[in-house]
Design a protein around this motif. Structure first.
Motif, PDB file in Angstrom:
ATOM      1  N   VAL A 189      -5.214 -37.256 -63.428  1.00  0.00           N
ATOM      2  CA  VAL A 189      -3.944 -37.594 -62.780  1.00  0.00           C
ATOM      3  C   VAL A 189      -3.605 -36.584 -61.684  1.00  0.00           C
ATOM      4  O   VAL A 189      -3.232 -36.970 -60.571  1.00  0.00           O
ATOM      5  N   SER A 190      -3.790 -35.283 -61.998  1.00  0.00           N
ATOM      6  CA  SER A 190      -3.433 -34.306 -60.959  1.00  0.00           C
ATOM      7  C   SER A 190      -4.413 -34.357 -59.797  1.00  0.00           C
ATOM      8  O   SER A 190      -4.053 -34.176 -58.637  1.00  0.00           O
ATOM      9  N   GLY A 191      -5.697 -34.630 -60.120  1.00  0.00           N
ATOM     10  CA  GLY A 191      -6.688 -34.803 -59.055  1.00  0.00           C
ATOM     11  C   GLY A 191      -6.290 -35.931 -58.120  1.00  0.00           C
ATOM     12  O   GLY A 191      -6.376 -35.818 -56.896  1.00  0.00           O
ATOM     13  N   TYR A 192      -5.850 -37.021 -58.739  1.00  0.00           N
ATOM     14  CA  TYR A 192      -5.442 -38.182 -57.942  1.00  0.00           C
ATOM     15  C   TYR A 192      -4.246 -37.822 -57.071  1.00  0.00           C
ATOM     16  O   TYR A 192      -4.195 -38.122 -55.879  1.00  0.00           O
ATOM     17  N   LYS A 193      -3.281 -37.131 -57.695  1.00  0.00           N
ATOM     18  CA  LYS A 193      -2.070 -36.762 -56.964  1.00  0.00           C
ATOM     19  C   LYS A 193      -2.390 -35.816 -55.816  1.00  0.00           C
ATOM     20  O   LYS A 193      -1.722 -35.801 -54.788  1.00  0.00           O
ATOM     21  N   ASP A 194      -3.484 -34.998 -56.004  1.00  0.00           N
ATOM     22  CA  ASP A 194      -3.899 -34.086 -54.933  1.00  0.00           C
ATOM     23  C   ASP A 194      -4.674 -34.789 -53.827  1.00  0.00           C
ATOM     24  O   ASP A 194      -5.170 -34.130 -52.911  1.00  0.00           O
TER      25      ASP A 194
END
Ligand code: ADP
Ligand code: MG
Length: 461
Positions: A421-426
């Motif tokens: 999720v954080s990868g996607y948000k980044d």
């Protein structure tokens, strides 16, 4: 200086008719018979003193072909003896037609036809067995139609397309299976080249047993003859064979003239005035014609299909029946187009009933069935198993569109995959696909991927 040589081609095409019985006797006409000399009788074995009779069905087939190509049906017609000796025709002559063929004129694909007549096929000989030959008379006396074109074709591709179109017409009429590999349709090509207004000497090429062979042999002959003439040589009038493996034609024999055959009317068979025979009446025959291939082709094009698709349906009677049946059920163009995609990619879909195809397409359009699952269900239905709704439920193939259920799944996946999720948000957008995949996994493939996608995007904004 090289001169311009124009090629000229005329075709002679034979096709075995798929009548129930042979041409001049009541012996079974069965191309599938494996056991040699099973379907035989004194007439088709050519015994002296046996009497031939006419097969009406065969005559009707040739006349129907004549009507469909706009030919002129004979008023008076008769059968002739074509005399020659060969072991495959032990009575010493083939019954054929000479001066009064069943049909004259007409045209197919813009190619003018000379005539269509009816004759008998000969026995099948096998020469490569050792120091003897074998003869099988199952084929002897099978009705054989011969169609002759005018010398009006000028390139190899048109010649092979013409043969293909005739094959299509014959199968549509139910007159012949016309399979070239099986010898049910045989093409002979007459080829000449000339640099003047008059025709050059023609060469006849035999043993062409595929459309590719027709095309290649004609191209080979055009080149061979042109080179002969350019070298100041003459083209010999002869019959040549086609060597499939070497892709060359080779000389077989100097061609006979028709007077060598001493044709004369067969005294054992009746002469006919066709207009006096009710079932051979031109209008009756015309009314009995099925939808002809070129009409069918145009109907599908008018329907909005691509040329490729309309060709598929024109050539495949099963698939065209399937789409036609479906069209009787619905006028929904979207549904028909969608169904057509499945029919084009999988011929087996033609075995599914129109009602079942209709229901499967409806589920796809509603979004409750993925394309992969639709294919799965169609495969099941092809084998006549169950009905669409039942299979979809039993196999848990229906896509869930229930927003609340899907939302719970999406929230769970987000909670379980903090790194993704954080990868996607980044900014690693590709990870979205992974999340959707997890969603499909959780719902055992029943989640609607489009809805899942929208939810992830929305919740991770
Ligand atoms: P034959 O008597 O040798 O059988 P036909 O006149 O019956 O000759 O014609 C047989 C076939 O040969 C027909 O298909 C015809 O169109 C074709 N043909 C005739 N003359 C030529 C030519 N000069 N070049 C190519 N094809 C020809
Ligand atoms: Mg001829």
């Amino acid at each position: 200086m090289s001169k311009k040589y124009t090629p000229t081609i005329g075709l002679e095409i034979h096709a075995e008719l798929c009548t129930a019985t042979k041409m001049f006797c009541r012996t079974k006409n069965d191309a599938e018979e494996q056991s040699p000399n099973t379907n035989v009788c004194p007439v088709c074995l050519g015994y002296p003193g046996s009497l031939p009779t006419l097969n009406k069905e065969a005559i009707k087939m040739v006349l129907s072909l004549g009507v469909s190509v706009g030919g002129k049906l004979a008023d008076y017609t008769e059968f002739d003896r074509k005399n020659y000796f060969y072991p495959d025709i032990p009575k010493g002559y083939q019954i054929s037609q000479y001066a009064h063929p069943l049909v004259r004129g007409g045209s197919l694909m813009g190619v003018d036809l000379t005539r269509i007549h009816l004759e008998e096929d000969t026995a099948r000989s096998t020469h490569d067995t050792g120091d003897y030959s074998l003869l099988d008379f199952n084929r002897a006396g099978v009705p054989l139609m011969e169609l002759v074109t005018e010398p009006v074709i000028h390139d190899a591709e048109t010649a092979s397309k013409f043969a293909k179109e005739l094959q299509l017409l014959l199968t549509h009429l139910g007159a012949s299976h016309a399979n070239m590999e099986k010898g049910e349709m045989r093409v002979e090509a007459n080829i000449s080249v000339s640099d003047t207004d008059t025709f050059g000497t023609k060469v006849e090429v035999k043993n062409l047993n595929s459309f590719k062979a027709v095309e290649k042999a004609i191209m080979f002959e055009i080149k061979r003859q042109t080179e002969l003439l350019e070298g100041g040589n003459k083209v010999a009038q002869e019959t040549r064979g086609w060597d499939e493996s070497k892709e060359v034609t080779y000389s077989q024999r100097v061609k006979e003239d028709s007077h060598d055959y001493r044709y004369f009317p067969d005294p054992d068979l009746p002469k006919m005035f066709l207009s006096e025979i009710p079932e051979f009446d031109q209008d009756t025959l015309r009314r009995g014609l099925p939808e002809l291939p070129w009409r069918k082709r145009k109907r599908y094009l008018d329907w909005g299909m691509t040329e490729e698709a309309s060709e598929v349906y024109t050539r495949d009677i099963d698939r065209s029946q399937a789409i036609d049946e479906l069209e009787k059920l619905t006028s929904d163009k979207n549904l028909l187009k969608l169904a057509s995609n499945y029919l084009i990619t999988d011929p087996g879909t033609a075995n599914v009933s129109a009602q079942n195809i209709f229901e499967v397409m409806q589920m796809v359009i509603e979004g409750s069935l993925s394309s992969t699952n639709a294919k799965f269900i169609l495969k099941r239905l092809e084998n006549k198993l169950g009905n669409p709704k039942q299979i979809a439920t039993d196999e848990n193939l229906l896509q869930t569109n229930n927003i609340d259920d899907l939302k719970k799944v999406v929230e769970l996946i987000i909670a379980e995959n903090p790194k993704i999720v954080s990868g996607y948000k980044d900014g690693n957008v590709a990870l979205l696909q992974f999340l959707i995949g997890q969603g499909m996994k959780h719902t055992k493939g029943s989640g609607n991927p489009q809805i899942l996608r929208d939810m992830f995007i929305d919740l991770l904004k």
